[in-house]
Enzyme design. Structure first.
Site, PDB file in Angstrom:
ATOM      1  N   GLU A   1       0.833  -1.221   0.000  1.00 58.57           N
ATOM      2  CA  GLU A   1       0.000   0.000   0.000  1.00 58.57           C
ATOM      3  C   GLU A   1       0.859   1.259   0.000  1.00 58.57           C
ATOM      4  O   GLU A   1       0.466   2.281   0.572  1.00 58.57           O
ATOM      5  CB  GLU A   1      -0.922   0.036   1.218  1.00 58.57           C
ATOM      6  CG  GLU A   1      -2.193  -0.713   1.045  1.00 58.57           C
ATOM      7  CD  GLU A   1      -2.802  -0.511  -0.309  1.00 58.57           C
ATOM      8  OE1 GLU A   1      -2.865   0.635  -0.762  1.00 58.57           O
ATOM      9  OE2 GLU A   1      -3.179  -1.516  -0.924  1.00 58.57           O
TER      10      GLU A   1
HETATM   11  C1  FAD Z   1       2.795  -9.533  -0.049  1.00 59.63           C
HETATM   12  C2  FAD Z   1       2.602  -8.371  -0.959  1.00 59.63           C
HETATM   13  C3  FAD Z   1       1.321  -8.012  -1.367  1.00 59.63           C
HETATM   14  C4  FAD Z   1       1.128  -6.948  -2.246  1.00 59.63           C
HETATM   15  N1  FAD Z   1      -0.131  -6.662  -2.712  1.00 59.63           N
HETATM   16  C5  FAD Z   1      -0.265  -5.793  -3.748  1.00 59.63           C
HETATM   17  C6  FAD Z   1      -1.526  -5.642  -4.423  1.00 59.63           C
HETATM   18  O1  FAD Z   1      -2.546  -6.244  -4.049  1.00 59.63           O
HETATM   19  N2  FAD Z   1      -1.581  -4.836  -5.507  1.00 59.63           N
HETATM   20  C7  FAD Z   1      -0.490  -4.156  -5.961  1.00 59.63           C
HETATM   21  O2  FAD Z   1      -0.598  -3.449  -6.966  1.00 59.63           O
HETATM   22  N3  FAD Z   1       0.715  -4.248  -5.321  1.00 59.63           N
HETATM   23  C8  FAD Z   1       0.844  -5.048  -4.242  1.00 59.63           C
HETATM   24  N4  FAD Z   1       2.050  -5.192  -3.620  1.00 59.63           N
HETATM   25  C9  FAD Z   1       3.170  -4.380  -4.072  1.00 59.63           C
HETATM   26  C10 FAD Z   1       3.571  -3.312  -3.065  1.00 59.63           C
HETATM   27  O3  FAD Z   1       2.577  -2.329  -2.972  1.00 59.63           O
HETATM   28  C11 FAD Z   1       4.946  -2.770  -3.495  1.00 59.63           C
HETATM   29  O4  FAD Z   1       5.890  -3.804  -3.257  1.00 59.63           O
HETATM   30  C12 FAD Z   1       5.325  -1.523  -2.761  1.00 59.63           C
HETATM   31  O5  FAD Z   1       4.475  -0.454  -3.105  1.00 59.63           O
HETATM   32  C13 FAD Z   1       6.770  -1.090  -3.048  1.00 59.63           C
HETATM   33  O6  FAD Z   1       7.083  -1.182  -4.418  1.00 59.63           O
HETATM   34  P1  FAD Z   1       8.395  -1.986  -4.864  1.00 59.63           P
HETATM   35  O7  FAD Z   1       8.365  -3.303  -4.203  1.00 59.63           O
HETATM   36  O8  FAD Z   1       8.481  -1.960  -6.336  1.00 59.63           O
HETATM   37  O9  FAD Z   1       9.600  -1.159  -4.250  1.00 59.63           O
HETATM   38  P2  FAD Z   1      10.341   0.097  -4.926  1.00 59.63           P
HETATM   39  O10 FAD Z   1       9.346   1.062  -5.456  1.00 59.63           O
HETATM   40  O11 FAD Z   1      11.377  -0.408  -5.847  1.00 59.63           O
HETATM   41  O12 FAD Z   1      11.028   0.766  -3.652  1.00 59.63           O
HETATM   42  C14 FAD Z   1      12.218   0.221  -3.047  1.00 59.63           C
HETATM   43  C15 FAD Z   1      12.618   1.123  -1.869  1.00 59.63           C
HETATM   44  O13 FAD Z   1      12.887   2.455  -2.349  1.00 59.63           O
HETATM   45  C16 FAD Z   1      12.091   3.398  -1.677  1.00 59.63           C
HETATM   46  N5  FAD Z   1      11.692   4.447  -2.616  1.00 59.63           N
HETATM   47  C17 FAD Z   1      11.203   4.295  -3.868  1.00 59.63           C
HETATM   48  N6  FAD Z   1      10.935   5.507  -4.404  1.00 59.63           N
HETATM   49  C18 FAD Z   1      11.226   6.423  -3.470  1.00 59.63           C
HETATM   50  C19 FAD Z   1      11.146   7.840  -3.396  1.00 59.63           C
HETATM   51  N7  FAD Z   1      10.635   8.566  -4.400  1.00 59.63           N
HETATM   52  N8  FAD Z   1      11.555   8.463  -2.268  1.00 59.63           N
HETATM   53  C20 FAD Z   1      12.006   7.757  -1.222  1.00 59.63           C
HETATM   54  N9  FAD Z   1      12.108   6.405  -1.226  1.00 59.63           N
HETATM   55  C21 FAD Z   1      11.718   5.754  -2.334  1.00 59.63           C
HETATM   56  C22 FAD Z   1      10.876   2.615  -1.162  1.00 59.63           C
HETATM   57  O14 FAD Z   1      10.292   3.228  -0.031  1.00 59.63           O
HETATM   58  C23 FAD Z   1      11.503   1.262  -0.829  1.00 59.63           C
HETATM   59  O15 FAD Z   1      12.079   1.304   0.455  1.00 59.63           O
HETATM   60  C24 FAD Z   1       2.248  -6.210  -2.704  1.00 59.63           C
HETATM   61  C25 FAD Z   1       3.542  -6.546  -2.256  1.00 59.63           C
HETATM   62  C26 FAD Z   1       3.725  -7.622  -1.431  1.00 59.63           C
HETATM   63  C27 FAD Z   1       5.129  -7.995  -1.035  1.00 59.63           C
END
Ligand code: FAD
Length: 588
Positions: free
Chosen positions: A441
């Site tokens: 989220e």
């Molecule tokens: C079990 C599980 C269930 C999920 N359910 C859903 C779902 O139902 N639907 C859906 O669409 N997604 C879902 N997700 C995805 C989840 O919302 C994302 O994993 C999450 O939003 C982070 O995206 P990412 O993993 O690509 O990390 P990234 O975006 O690659 O981020 C990596 C790190 O960099 C930081 N970061 C990135 N950009 C910035 C910035 N601009 N400023 C500061 N820090 C930054 C982040 O905070 C994080 O610490 C789920 C994930 C999991 C693991």
């Protein structure tokens, strides 16, 4: 073994004695039929299903997990039956719009029920939570025809919802997504692309799954202004509402993960699946935010629920586990040692758990109350203020509830010593299940940026001032409560100082917001909890009985032992970005 009894008395206290919810509900047309008796019955009945149906399959669900076989996802034993009972009893549509078969209960009440469901079985809770969020999004943005097609079945729980945003190369930065939507001649669209990490994307609980999918139209502008929202059902829906052909959207695999093992986390392949536009073209992200904001508060409740079940189990263990003697001399000389609840450090852990859980529960009700007022209060000025507070407080609730939720589950595990680390007692599952709430989220880092950047700096701190004025009015209205209102006033002054400092830093330093945001959010969360604890103390003051005495004791603990951390957060905010940004990237 872990234990859970829904904290119905505390929930009633928060609703009725702290916030006088019955008076508020009576004053709004949409909630006039929500009587104290009805609320009591809902909480009692909700407690029953959570304690008797959902909690007993929490541990086995964790052990068995979801299984994937050739695109078919099977939930653990007992989930299907529990889901049927849950849906048939009307719980999925509890907060839904009555025009489409929902029960129209206020958010202030539904947050209490949701907390219970997360406490009893977080993996299970996610399936109906996604349905409720998808329904809200459709209700606010879809055409009448789409609403008629999808909402009644979603509220009934015959169909569930999913939220499809994330792709392999894009999570936080949705502007770079690749999923495409190509118009068909009949007004629908062909959706193609791969979404990952989709909670409840595939499962065996319901007959249809309604995916809300973000995708780009062929001529879409680059970035987040070029994203549109589509509804894509697993099975197409015939004109008479019956299920038709299978849409080409399939689950390629499920993730193997640290916690919430009975919640399916799916790779979803859309191979030209038929979908329908929800809202305006290229305005999909804004529409999806209706769902995300709902889910953010809901995911916050995951933190509180898991904190509560962890606390209850730790409290019982601390009363029974015999180790060492009390520093004040033997308390149970007939035993080989005293129960560990006599030790100040064990009490610190238990009280920290309790102070965060109960503070969070009250704050969830407060945010729910703002949502209810924003939607239905007869006074336009009240509605406008409540809308601002909802925007301001949603990221605080999501991140602060879930950060504290993890802390609280770790403390519960710690109370068990080594027995908390091994599987037998169930305490480590709560830690594993709580961890994801800080990530999905929108990570908690992104919540903090949203708070500081879009909700504070973007309007020159207007919404924080509105919150601050309300807290000040409360402080000034109280007499004889200085033990609680003075620490609250001090914390509020720190929050205001931090706000002003960042608003000033921002003019000179592009990294000011990013550098301050997490500490600012923690300072905000602590101050908001202090407001809740002072309000709870005001409601408990002068009342007799153990419940009220305990409230005042825990309020004192919060003010004296947890709130002082606000000084540290203020110092960190004031430090600016230099110590973060000085080290070159290649020196890490
Ligand atoms: C079990 C599980 C269930 C999920 N359910 C859903 C779902 O139902 N639907 C859906 O669409 N997604 C879902 N997700 C995805 C989840 O919302 C994302 O994993 C999450 O939003 C982070 O995206 P990412 O993993 O690509 O990390 P990234 O975006 O690659 O981020 C990596 C790190 O960099 C930081 N970061 C990135 N950009 C910035 C910035 N601009 N400023 C500061 N820090 C930054 C982040 O905070 C994080 O610490 C789920 C994930 C999991 C693991």
């Amino acid at each position: 073994m872990a234990e859970y009894k829904a904290p119905v008395q505390d929930m009633q206290f928060v609703l009725t004695e702290v916030f006088q919810a019955d008076q508020l509900w009576a004053s709004m047309a949409a909630t006039q039929e929500v009587t104290p008796d009805l609320v009591h019955a809902i909480l009692e009945e909700g407690a029953r299903i959570c304690e008797n149906e959902l909690f007993p399959i929490n541990r086995s669900g964790d052990e068995e997990g979801c299984q994937w076989n050739d695109g078919v996802v099977t939930t653990p034993a007992g989930f299907k039956e529990a889901y049927s009972t849950y849906a048939e009893s009307g719980w999925v549509g509890l907060g839904g719009d009555p025009e489409f078969g929902g029960q129209g209960m206020p958010k202030m009440l539904t947050v209490m029920f949701e907390e219970m469901v997360y406490a009893a079985n977080t993996s299970f809770a996610l399936y109906p939570a996604l349905s409720a969020g998808a329904s809200l999004c459709l209700l606010n943005h879809a055409s009448d025809e789409l609403k008629q097609t999808y909402l009644p079945a979603l509220y009934e729980g015959r169909w569930t919802g999913s939220m499809c945003l994330t792709e392999p190369h894009c999570g936080t930065d949705l502007g770079i997504m690749k999923t495409k939507a190509v118009p068909n001649e009949d007004g629908s669209y062909q959706i193609s692309g791969t979404k990952i990490f989709i909670t409840g994307g595939e499962h065996d609980l319901a007959e249809n799954i309604v995916h809300l999918v973000l995708a780009k139209l062929p001529d879409a502008p680059a970035g987040s202004r070029g994203i549109s929202l589509f509804v894509v059902p697993k099975f197409l829906v015939n004109d008479d509402g019956s299920l038709g052909e299978r849409n080409p959207v399939h689950c390629g695999s499920i993730e193997h993960k640290m916690g919430i093992k009975a919640s399916s986390t799916c790779v979803m392949n859309f191979d030209g699946a038929q979908g329908w536009l929800v809202g305006e073209p290229n305005r999909g992200l804004a529409a999806m935010f209706t769902m995300m904001n709902y889910e953010r508060l809901s995911i916050g409740l995951q933190g509180i629920g898991l904190g509560e079940v962890s606390y209850q189990s730790a409290r019982t263990y601390a009363r029974e586990r015999l180790q060492s003697r009390s520093p004040a001399g033997a308390q149970q000389p007939e035993q080989v040692a005293d129960p560990i609840i006599v030790h100040p450090d064990v009490r610190r852990m238990l009280l920290t758990q309790r102070a965060y859980n109960e503070g969070g529960r009250a704050f969830a009700a407060y945010v729910g109350m703002q949502l209810d007022m924003a939607k239905g209060h007869p006074d336009e000025a009240v509605r406008a203020k409540a809308e601002g507070l909802v925007a301001l407080l949603t990221p605080v609730a999501k991140a602060y509830f879930t950060d504290r939720g993890l802390d609280v589950t770790v403390l519960g595990q710690q109370v068990f010593g080594g027995h908390g680390y091994v599987r037998e007692w169930g305490m480590e599952q709560f830690v594993r299940d709580a961890r994801i709430a800080q990530i999905y989220e929108g990570t908690n880092g992104i919540q903090a940026l949203d708070l500081m950047g879009r909700k504070v700096a973007a309007n020159g701190g207007e919404w924080v001032r509105s919150f601050s004025e309300e807290v000040n009015e409360f402080i000034e209205s109280q007499t004889g409560l200085e033990a609680y209102t003075q620490p609250l006033a001090d914390a509020l002054a720190r929050l205001n100082e931090a706000t002003d400092a960042v608003l000033a830093q921002v003019k000179e330093d592009p990294n000011a917001i990013g550098a301050a945001s997490c500490d600012y959010l923690n300072l905000f969360g602590l101050t908001a909890y202090a407001y809740m604890w002072a309000k709870m103390a005001a409601a408990a003051q002068g009342q007799s009985g153990d419940f009220y005495q305990a409230k005042l004791q825990v309020a004192q603990f919060f003010m004296q032992r947890l709130l002082p951390e606000s000084q540290g957060y203020l110092a960190k905010v004031l430090a600016g970005s230099e110590s973060l940004m000085g080290l070159p990237d290649d020196a890490f």
